[in-house]
Design a protein around this motif. Structure first.
Motif, PDB file in Angstrom:
ATOM      1  N   ASP A  66       0.838  -1.205   0.000  1.00 29.92           N
ATOM      2  CA  ASP A  66       0.000   0.000   0.000  1.00 29.92           C
ATOM      3  C   ASP A  66       0.871   1.251   0.000  1.00 29.92           C
ATOM      4  N   ALA A  67       1.868   1.265   0.876  1.00 31.45           N
ATOM      5  CA  ALA A  67       2.749   2.439   0.972  1.00 31.45           C
ATOM      6  C   ALA A  67       3.561   2.627  -0.296  1.00 31.45           C
ATOM      7  N   ALA A  68       4.024   1.511  -0.894  1.00 29.03           N
ATOM      8  CA  ALA A  68       4.828   1.606  -2.113  1.00 29.03           C
ATOM      9  C   ALA A  68       4.009   2.174  -3.266  1.00 29.03           C
ATOM     10  N   LEU A  69       2.770   1.703  -3.402  1.00 30.03           N
ATOM     11  CA  LEU A  69       1.928   2.167  -4.505  1.00 30.03           C
ATOM     12  C   LEU A  69       1.388   3.574  -4.267  1.00 30.03           C
ATOM     13  N   ALA A  70       1.471   4.045  -3.021  1.00 26.94           N
ATOM     14  CA  ALA A  70       1.013   5.402  -2.707  1.00 26.94           C
ATOM     15  C   ALA A  70       2.110   6.453  -2.893  1.00 26.94           C
ATOM     16  N   LEU A  71       3.344   6.007  -3.147  1.00 27.59           N
ATOM     17  CA  LEU A  71       4.432   6.965  -3.328  1.00 27.59           C
ATOM     18  C   LEU A  71       4.134   7.879  -4.513  1.00 27.59           C
ATOM     19  N   LYS A  72       4.471   9.148  -4.348  1.00 24.99           N
ATOM     20  CA  LYS A  72       4.302  10.141  -5.409  1.00 24.99           C
ATOM     21  C   LYS A  72       5.642  10.808  -5.685  1.00 24.99           C
ATOM     22  N   PRO A  73       6.034  10.887  -6.958  1.00 25.25           N
ATOM     23  CA  PRO A  73       5.430  10.274  -8.142  1.00 25.25           C
ATOM     24  C   PRO A  73       5.445   8.758  -8.030  1.00 25.25           C
ATOM     25  N   ALA A  74       4.708   8.095  -8.903  1.00 29.09           N
ATOM     26  CA  ALA A  74       4.557   6.648  -8.828  1.00 29.09           C
ATOM     27  C   ALA A  74       5.850   5.923  -9.163  1.00 29.09           C
ATOM     28  N   ALA A  75       5.999   4.728  -8.602  1.00 29.14           N
ATOM     29  CA  ALA A  75       7.162   3.890  -8.879  1.00 29.14           C
ATOM     30  C   ALA A  75       7.094   3.337 -10.301  1.00 29.14           C
ATOM     31  N   ASP A  76       8.275   3.072 -10.864  1.00 30.83           N
ATOM     32  CA  ASP A  76       8.379   2.360 -12.140  1.00 30.83           C
ATOM     33  C   ASP A  76       8.648   0.878 -11.913  1.00 30.83           C
ATOM     34  N   LEU A  77       9.451   0.579 -10.883  1.00 29.32           N
ATOM     35  CA  LEU A  77       9.941  -0.780 -10.628  1.00 29.32           C
ATOM     36  C   LEU A  77       9.776  -1.094  -9.152  1.00 29.32           C
ATOM     37  N   LEU A  78       9.254  -2.286  -8.851  1.00 28.55           N
ATOM     38  CA  LEU A  78       9.081  -2.720  -7.461  1.00 28.55           C
ATOM     39  C   LEU A  78       9.618  -4.135  -7.322  1.00 28.55           C
ATOM     40  N   THR A  79      10.505  -4.339  -6.351  1.00 28.74           N
ATOM     41  CA  THR A  79      10.963  -5.689  -6.039  1.00 28.74           C
ATOM     42  C   THR A  79      10.235  -6.198  -4.802  1.00 28.74           C
ATOM     43  N   LEU A  80       9.888  -7.482  -4.861  1.00 29.62           N
ATOM     44  CA  LEU A  80       9.143  -8.113  -3.775  1.00 29.62           C
ATOM     45  C   LEU A  80       9.790  -9.433  -3.406  1.00 29.62           C
ATOM     46  N   ASN A  81      10.073  -9.591  -2.128  1.00 29.61           N
ATOM     47  CA  ASN A  81      10.467 -10.885  -1.570  1.00 29.61           C
ATOM     48  C   ASN A  81       9.789 -11.024  -0.221  1.00 29.61           C
TER      49      ASN A  81
END
Length: 263
Positions: A66-81
């Protein structure tokens, strides 16, 4: 490029200390590698890291995502583990972890953010109950590969990397990577993203003599296993009351060179 990392201690960088005592870790190294590569094109990299040690997968793919997708401006790349802490708990439902991960992938894709998944490196040969944890991790990694293939998502399969299973890459707690291990993971990620070659193998540390192993094992159980058991009995986590190390975007300064495993 805006790159955000979510996860647990693996992504937070536990085991990879800078001289000032702060944590570095593979995600920081990936951000630096991306910055160095994109600087040659006149582009820059902003980076956030929301990972917190001890987190189970559900809060990673809810609160942190939720916090990652709420970042402004929006993210281009997200890593998940995630899922490593879940696998150490009795009664874990691995198919539930896969379902949570697939939901997270869908959310990223719907938000226009590229997800990149990582399976954790495999320390199980060194761990108590390692065979059981290995079976769980192998099942979860195979499931992740199927999920990623179904959605056309990049999976960096650290679990299948035989080189990183060498004790040379791990801290004394046998559960977290040291600086060499984090450098290798960063190299694997940058290679998967097309920004570096496959990282080279590192020289292994010499094997301990049997007397040394016995003394080391006794100290290991006293200093690492028993405190972990005590936290479980008290319902505590090593990440309780901790905040993310990079909760908002910050500009990554390009560096002229990178760790040997990333060249």
């Amino acid at each position: 490029m805006r790159f955000v990392a979510i996860g647990d201690s693996f992504t937070e960088g536990v085991g990879d200390l800078r001289p000032d005592g702060s944590l570095r870790g593979w995600a920081d190294l990936v951000a630096s590698g991306l910055s160095a590569a994109l600087a040659e094109r006149g582009e820059s990299v902003e980076y956030a890291n929301l990972a917190i040690r001890g987190r189970l997968l559900r809060p990673i793919v809810t609160d942190q995502l939720d916090a990652a997708l709420a970042l402004k401006p929006a993210a281009d790349l997200l890593t998940l583990n995630g899922g490593g802490n879940d696998m150490l708990r009795p009664g874990v439902r691995l198919d539930d972890l896969l379902a949570l991960t697939e939901q997270a992938i869908r959310r990223c894709v719907e938000a226009g953010v590229r997800p990149v998944l990582l399976s954790g490196a495999d320390p199980t040969a060194q761990l108590p109950l390692g065979r059981m944890v290995h079976r769980r991790a192998a099942y979860l990694t195979a499931g992740l590969a199927e999920v990623c293939a179904r959605h056309g998502v990049t999976l960096v399969n650290c679990f299948a990397d035989q080189e990183i299973r060498n004790p040379h890459y791990w801290t004394v707690d046998r559960l977290h990577l040291n600086s060499h291990g984090h450098e290798r993971v960063a190299g694997l990620v940058l290679h998967a993203l097309g920004f570096s070659s496959v990282p080279a193998a590192s020289d292994a540390a010499p094997a301990l003599r049997r007397a040394g192993r016995l003394a080391t094992n006794a100290r290991y159980y006293r200093e690492h296993v028993l405190p972990w058991i005590n936290r479980r009995l008290r319902g505590r986590s090593s990440g309780d009351d901790r905040e993310p190390k990079h909760p908002t975007w910050h500009l990554v300064t390009p560096v002229p060179s990178q760790p040997p495993s990333m060249r």
